[in-house]
Write an enzyme that holds these catalytic residues in place. Structure first.
Site, PDB file in Angstrom:
ATOM      1  N   ASN A 133     -10.203  11.656   2.398  1.00  0.00           N
ATOM      2  CA  ASN A 133     -10.417  10.817   3.581  1.00  0.00           C
ATOM      3  C   ASN A 133     -11.469  11.504   4.456  1.00  0.00           C
ATOM      4  OD1 ASN A 133     -10.283   9.620   6.122  1.00  0.00           O
ATOM      5  ND2 ASN A 133      -8.062   9.339   6.076  1.00  0.00           N
ATOM      6  N   CYS A 192     -11.229   6.785  12.508  1.00  0.00           N
ATOM      7  CA  CYS A 192     -11.565   6.245  11.181  1.00  0.00           C
ATOM      8  C   CYS A 192     -12.179   4.853  11.258  1.00  0.00           C
ATOM      9  CB  CYS A 192     -10.327   6.241  10.283  1.00  0.00           C
ATOM     10  SG  CYS A 192      -9.746   7.908   9.947  1.00  0.00           S
ATOM     11  N   HIS A 201     -12.103   1.677   4.527  1.00  0.00           N
ATOM     12  CA  HIS A 201     -11.856   3.081   4.843  1.00  0.00           C
ATOM     13  C   HIS A 201     -10.938   3.684   3.781  1.00  0.00           C
ATOM     14  CE1 HIS A 201     -10.920   6.771   6.674  1.00  0.00           C
ATOM     15  NE2 HIS A 201      -9.676   6.429   6.979  1.00  0.00           N
TER      16      HIS A 201
HETATM   17  N1  COA Z   1       2.827  18.519  -1.075  1.00  0.00           N
HETATM   18  C1  COA Z   1       3.993  18.514  -1.722  1.00  0.00           C
HETATM   19  N2  COA Z   1       5.112  17.917  -1.253  1.00  0.00           N
HETATM   20  C2  COA Z   1       5.003  17.295  -0.084  1.00  0.00           C
HETATM   21  C3  COA Z   1       3.797  17.262   0.656  1.00  0.00           C
HETATM   22  C4  COA Z   1       2.686  17.929   0.115  1.00  0.00           C
HETATM   23  N3  COA Z   1       1.481  17.930   0.725  1.00  0.00           N
HETATM   24  N4  COA Z   1       3.996  16.569   1.794  1.00  0.00           N
HETATM   25  C5  COA Z   1       5.276  16.172   1.781  1.00  0.00           C
HETATM   26  N5  COA Z   1       5.884  16.615   0.648  1.00  0.00           N
HETATM   27  C6  COA Z   1       7.249  16.361   0.211  1.00  0.00           C
HETATM   28  C7  COA Z   1       8.219  16.338   1.375  1.00  0.00           C
HETATM   29  O1  COA Z   1       8.765  17.619   1.622  1.00  0.00           O
HETATM   30  C8  COA Z   1       9.257  15.368   0.889  1.00  0.00           C
HETATM   31  O2  COA Z   1      10.107  16.039  -0.023  1.00  0.00           O
HETATM   32  P1  COA Z   1      11.672  15.644  -0.135  1.00  0.00           P
HETATM   33  O3  COA Z   1      11.699  14.214  -0.587  1.00  0.00           O
HETATM   34  O4  COA Z   1      12.167  16.619  -1.138  1.00  0.00           O
HETATM   35  O5  COA Z   1      12.208  15.846   1.249  1.00  0.00           O
HETATM   36  C9  COA Z   1       8.454  14.344   0.072  1.00  0.00           C
HETATM   37  O6  COA Z   1       7.275  15.042  -0.348  1.00  0.00           O
HETATM   38  C10 COA Z   1       8.072  13.114   0.852  1.00  0.00           C
HETATM   39  O7  COA Z   1       7.520  13.499   2.103  1.00  0.00           O
HETATM   40  P2  COA Z   1       6.806  12.490   3.057  1.00  0.00           P
HETATM   41  O8  COA Z   1       6.386  13.171   4.309  1.00  0.00           O
HETATM   42  O9  COA Z   1       7.696  11.279   3.170  1.00  0.00           O
HETATM   43  O10 COA Z   1       5.519  12.153   2.207  1.00  0.00           O
HETATM   44  P3  COA Z   1       4.738  10.779   2.077  1.00  0.00           P
HETATM   45  O11 COA Z   1       5.088  10.109   0.816  1.00  0.00           O
HETATM   46  O12 COA Z   1       4.835   9.979   3.342  1.00  0.00           O
HETATM   47  O13 COA Z   1       3.251  11.289   1.922  1.00  0.00           O
HETATM   48  C11 COA Z   1       1.260  11.394   3.200  1.00  0.00           C
HETATM   49  C12 COA Z   1       2.618  11.991   2.962  1.00  0.00           C
HETATM   50  C13 COA Z   1       0.585  12.111   4.363  1.00  0.00           C
HETATM   51  C14 COA Z   1       0.409  11.571   1.959  1.00  0.00           C
HETATM   52  C15 COA Z   1       1.409   9.868   3.488  1.00  0.00           C
HETATM   53  O14 COA Z   1       2.402   9.682   4.478  1.00  0.00           O
HETATM   54  C16 COA Z   1       0.170   9.184   3.919  1.00  0.00           C
HETATM   55  O15 COA Z   1      -0.819   9.174   3.207  1.00  0.00           O
HETATM   56  N6  COA Z   1       0.200   8.551   5.092  1.00  0.00           N
HETATM   57  C17 COA Z   1      -0.947   7.854   5.601  1.00  0.00           C
HETATM   58  C18 COA Z   1      -1.823   8.847   6.280  1.00  0.00           C
HETATM   59  C19 COA Z   1      -3.186   8.309   6.548  1.00  0.00           C
HETATM   60  O16 COA Z   1      -3.672   7.437   5.879  1.00  0.00           O
HETATM   61  N7  COA Z   1      -3.832   8.892   7.551  1.00  0.00           N
HETATM   62  C20 COA Z   1      -5.168   8.606   7.899  1.00  0.00           C
HETATM   63  C21 COA Z   1      -5.280   7.270   8.491  1.00  0.00           C
HETATM   64  S1  COA Z   1      -6.945   6.953   8.822  1.00  0.00           S
END
Ligand code: COA
Length: 334
Positions: free
Chosen positions: A291, A118, A261
């Site tokens: 993204n 990225c 980004h």
């Molecule tokens: N749809 C619905 N529910 C989801 C889900 C999805 N796609 N992904 C996770 N969940 C649920 C989980 O099961 C969890 O449920 P619970 O609380 O009942 O256990 C809850 O949502 C939180 O899960 P978590 O993995 O902690 O989600 P998050 O808030 O961290 O969001 C991302 C996930 C990927 C969106 C987030 O971590 C993110 O954007 N990270 C940065 C990634 C990034 O920028 N990458 C590229 C860098 S260049």
């Protein structure tokens, strides 16, 4: 840091595939919801290539660079160098940039792929600028293009990647100018390879991060530790902006646009609030494209150019972070 000659960005062009995948479309193939995706990421839709019909990163890159050349009123034969920033090269050999150069009709211009995930577009800008300062290259095409929909898993087990990524390309044409005031003011490029596993595409079972149980479906697919990347991004983003402002002897008020980004709306808003910046200065378009890795920054730049919001004489800071882990900036005087 501008050399004996300046460098200007004389053309911008972008391309997305025809196929749109909405959050509602994803609901049909995995356990997720439109509401969850909007709330946690700000994404409403993403574009997806038709890989089964032969569409690849090269097609997007080609459309984008042809549009950028048109905007620059330049012929491909005038290019000395093509830098294609991508983590979606068609093959490991040849560099996709070489096939792209042949298709648009350069005259044996140098061409290579640059792999910085990225950060590809930002590291590409800094690399291209440095090469131009050697005096050997006057006209350079830099393209950021990626097709991560090819390597994310469209089911519940791979949903954190599937919701986040889309396909696109964005290109800029850089040209030498006698105006020494134009060009790069300051930059930063960093990495922390100890955190490689947070964003990776394991090719064999030995590439899987420690503690992750091996499953056949993971090979060749994106592995992402979403929470770890999130925390890293929220902390690193403001720090690298501050470092670059210090290097330039400027404050955030001296910069007209921050083009960052597009990873997640919440990450971007946290950085924007940290500097107290207005929405007009700190741009977010992740809702429309998701993204798009190396393409996300030129997609924002193109929006601003189309809206005539970005003008000669302004200062723009490009900011990237991502797989590696890597992070960096490129601050330009337009
Ligand atoms: N749809 C619905 N529910 C989801 C889900 C999805 N796609 N992904 C996770 N969940 C649920 C989980 O099961 C969890 O449920 P619970 O609380 O009942 O256990 C809850 O949502 C939180 O899960 P978590 O993995 O902690 O989600 P998050 O808030 O961290 O969001 C991302 C996930 C990927 C969106 C987030 O971590 C993110 O954007 N990270 C940065 C990634 C990034 O920028 N990458 C590229 C860098 S260049």
């Amino acid at each position: 840091m501008t050399g004996p000659e300046g460098v200007e960005i004389v053309g911008v062009g972008t391309a997305v595939p025809d196929g749109v995948v909405t959050n509602t479309d994803l609901e049909k193939v995995m356990d997720t919801s439109d509401e969850w995706i909007r709330q946690r990421t700000g994404i409403e839709q993403r574009y997806r290539i038709k890989a089964d019909q032969g569409e690849s990163v090269k097609h997007l890159a080609k459309d984008a660079v042809i549009r950028a050349l048109d905007a620059a009123n330049m012929d491909a034969a005038e290019l000395d160098l093509i830098v294609l920033s991508t983590m979606s090269s068609e093959m490991t050999c040849p560099p996709t940039a070489c096939r792209l150069a042949a298709e648009i009709g350069t005259k044996n211009a140098g061409a290579f792929d640059l792999s910085a995930a990225c950060c590809g577009f930002v590291f590409g800008l800094n690399t291209a600028y440095g090469l131009m300062q050697t005096g050997q290259y006057r006209n350079v095409a830099l393209i950021g293009a990626d097709t991560l929909t090819n390597i994310v898993e469209y089911s519940t087990k791979g949903r954190n990647g599937a919701i986040l990524f889309g396909d696109a390309a964005g290109a800029v044409i850089l040209r030498k100018t006698s105006d020494t005031g134009k060009g790069l003011i300051a930059q930063a490029m960093h990495s922390d390879g100890a955190r490689w596993a947070d964003l990776s595409i394991p090719q064999t079972k030995f590439d899987l991060p420690e503690g992750v149980e091996f499953d056949e479906w993971q090979l060749g697919k994106l592995y992402m530790n979403g929470q770890s990347v999130f925390k890293f991004a929220v902390g690193t983003f403001p720090r690298v902006i501050e470092q670059t402002l210090d290097r330039a002897g400027m404050t955030a008020g001296d910069v007209d646009h921050f083009i960052c980004h597009q990873s997640n709306r919440r990450i971007l808003e946290a950085a924007r609030d940290r500097f107290g910046l207005a929405e007009e200065k700190f741009h977010i378009n992740i809702d429309r494209f998701a993204n798009t890795v190396a393409a996300s920054i030129p997609l924002v730049l193109n929006d601003l150019v189309s809206a005539r919001s970005v003008k000669p004489g302004q200062r723009v800071m490009f900011v990237g972070f991502g797989g590696g882990l890597t992070w960096g900036t490129s601050l330009w005087q337009l």
